[in-house]
Design an enzyme around this catalytic site. Structure first.
Site, PDB file in Angstrom:
ATOM      1  N   HIS A   1      40.961  46.636  43.699  1.00 41.24           N
ATOM      2  CA  HIS A   1      41.457  46.254  45.016  1.00 41.24           C
ATOM      3  C   HIS A   1      41.215  47.425  45.963  1.00 41.24           C
ATOM      4  CE1 HIS A   1      44.301  42.793  43.594  1.00 41.24           C
ATOM      5  NE2 HIS A   1      43.072  42.376  43.838  1.00 41.24           N
TER       6      HIS A   1
ATOM      7  N   HIS B   1      48.447  42.377  36.665  1.00 40.99           N
ATOM      8  CA  HIS B   1      48.184  42.213  38.089  1.00 40.99           C
ATOM      9  C   HIS B   1      47.208  41.054  38.281  1.00 40.99           C
ATOM     10  CE1 HIS B   1      48.481  43.352  42.183  1.00 40.99           C
ATOM     11  NE2 HIS B   1      47.297  43.923  42.300  1.00 40.99           N
TER      12      HIS B   1
ATOM     13  N   ASP C   1      42.529  49.007  48.416  1.00 42.10           N
ATOM     14  CA  ASP C   1      43.453  50.085  48.755  1.00 42.10           C
ATOM     15  C   ASP C   1      43.609  51.104  47.630  1.00 42.10           C
ATOM     16  OD1 ASP C   1      44.721  48.039  47.323  1.00 42.10           O
ATOM     17  OD2 ASP C   1      46.700  48.509  48.120  1.00 42.10           O
ATOM     18  N   HIS C   2      42.839  50.904  46.561  1.00 42.58           N
ATOM     19  CA  HIS C   2      42.887  51.857  45.447  1.00 42.58           C
ATOM     20  C   HIS C   2      41.543  52.538  45.180  1.00 42.58           C
ATOM     21  CE1 HIS C   2      46.995  50.885  43.981  1.00 42.58           C
ATOM     22  NE2 HIS C   2      46.752  49.809  44.710  1.00 42.58           N
TER      23      HIS C   2
ATOM     24  N   HIS D   1      53.885  52.844  46.475  1.00 40.31           N
ATOM     25  CA  HIS D   1      53.152  51.621  46.793  1.00 40.31           C
ATOM     26  C   HIS D   1      54.023  50.664  47.603  1.00 40.31           C
ATOM     27  CE1 HIS D   1      50.536  48.024  46.169  1.00 40.31           C
ATOM     28  NE2 HIS D   1      49.593  48.955  46.142  1.00 40.31           N
TER      29      HIS D   1
ATOM     30  N   HIS E   1      42.248  49.880  39.496  1.00 44.28           N
ATOM     31  CA  HIS E   1      41.674  48.542  39.623  1.00 44.28           C
ATOM     32  C   HIS E   1      40.856  48.469  40.909  1.00 44.28           C
ATOM     33  CE1 HIS E   1      45.335  48.331  42.028  1.00 44.28           C
ATOM     34  NE2 HIS E   1      45.014  47.129  42.494  1.00 44.28           N
TER      35      HIS E   1
END
Length: 301
Positions: A62, A140, A64-65, A268, A60
């Site tokens: 966001h 999410h 941090d990914h 995570h 996805h």
């Protein structure tokens, strides 16, 4: 099957922890799953060859990914890459990466192919003769997918002693490996099971990060060898987990138990916790086969 954790912490990178990214080595294929900030540094630290990465899966959008993705794409150019790179991720990933490349006037010298995802149901997004990859729709705050990697069943293994006993010519060996019975010159039919060994059972790996507790994924991941499931919070922060649409360690364990997986890897983690062993202790009250991800750690199955 080998999983190398490059990063497994939530939110922001720190000097001693990294956001989500991992390498799956399966059937001699190397898949990069998520690409948080600092991924290429972690690849170097773990001595993973950049040239072997041809497929990247982004869960996805966001940061941090995927904030490490543009850096890795650019580094591939500096390393004079000439093989195609395939990126699978939510609709919008192509626009984000191409905008950065265009404004920097830094186009790649290799084929860059985007496979944008929009469906809210599981779909096959990659398949070759060895491995199949399908999405796992997650729950999410924004559109998010996990990924299920499945080995295909190998051909049967030739039982050379049995073949020699029946004096079967080598020209029939391939048919035997393909599962066919053999008719001898005297008319006898030798069943394939008498001439071969069962292949090694195929392995499977399910990556599920980020997601709230979601039993809808159970039919998709049922019986997998290894499940990586996010566990951002402990049960003491269950309310915060629900608010941010993340999972607790106990909730991850409940999914593992109900899906009857063989191994659960937690990751995570919120950086509010100083001791990640607390996640393992909490999950083991529900599910026994719990492993803890940590940056730089590898798991062989």
């Amino acid at each position: 099957m080998k999983i190398t954790i490059l990063g497994c912490y939530a939110a922001t990178p720190r000097t001693f922890t990294n956001p989500t990214s991992q390498i799956l080595d399966i059937k001699n294929r190397l898949f990069l799953i998520d690409c948080g900030e600092g991924t290429q540094v972690q690849l170097r630290k773990n001595k993973i060859r950049f040239s072997k990465i041809n497929h990247i899966f982004i869960s996805h959008l966001h940061g941090d990914h995927f904030f490490g993705l543009i850096g890795l794409v650019s580094t591939f150019t500096l390393l004079n890459r000439n093989t195609d790179l395939h990126i699978y991720g939510p609709k919008g990933i192509k626009e984000i990466i191409k905008l950065q490349l265009r404004l920097a006037n830094s186009w790649t010298n290799y084929g860059l192919h985007f496979h944008e995802l929009e469906l809210n149901e599981s779909e096959i997004i990659f398949e070759d003769d060895k491995v199949l990859v399908r999405t796992i729709p997650l729950k999410h705050r924004i559109y998010t997918n996990g990924f299920l990697f499945e080995e295909k069943i190998d051909k049967r293994k030739l039982n050379t002693d049995a073949v020699q006993n029946y004096e079967i010519d080598k020209c029939y060996f391939q048919n035997i490996k393909n599962g066919k019975d053999i008719t001898l010159d005297d008319g006898r039919i030798i069943e394939n099971a008498q001439l071969t060994f069962d292949p090694i059972p195929p392995k499977s790996y399910a990556f599920c990060s980020d997601t709230a507790y979601n039993e809808a994924i159970i039919p998709i991941i049922s019986g997998v060898d290894v499940l990586y499931h996010e566990s951002t919070f402990l049960e003491s922060e269950e309310t915060l987990a629900a608010k941010t649409m993340h999972s607790t360690a106990k909730e991850a364990a409940k999914i593992a138990l109900k899906a009857k997986v063989k191994h659960l890897i937690l990751g995570h983690y919120s950086t509010r916790y100083e001791n990640i062993n607390l996640f393992k202790e909490e999950a083991e009250t529900i599910f026994p086969e719990v492993l803890l991800a940590d940056d730089g750690q590898s798991f062989d199955f």
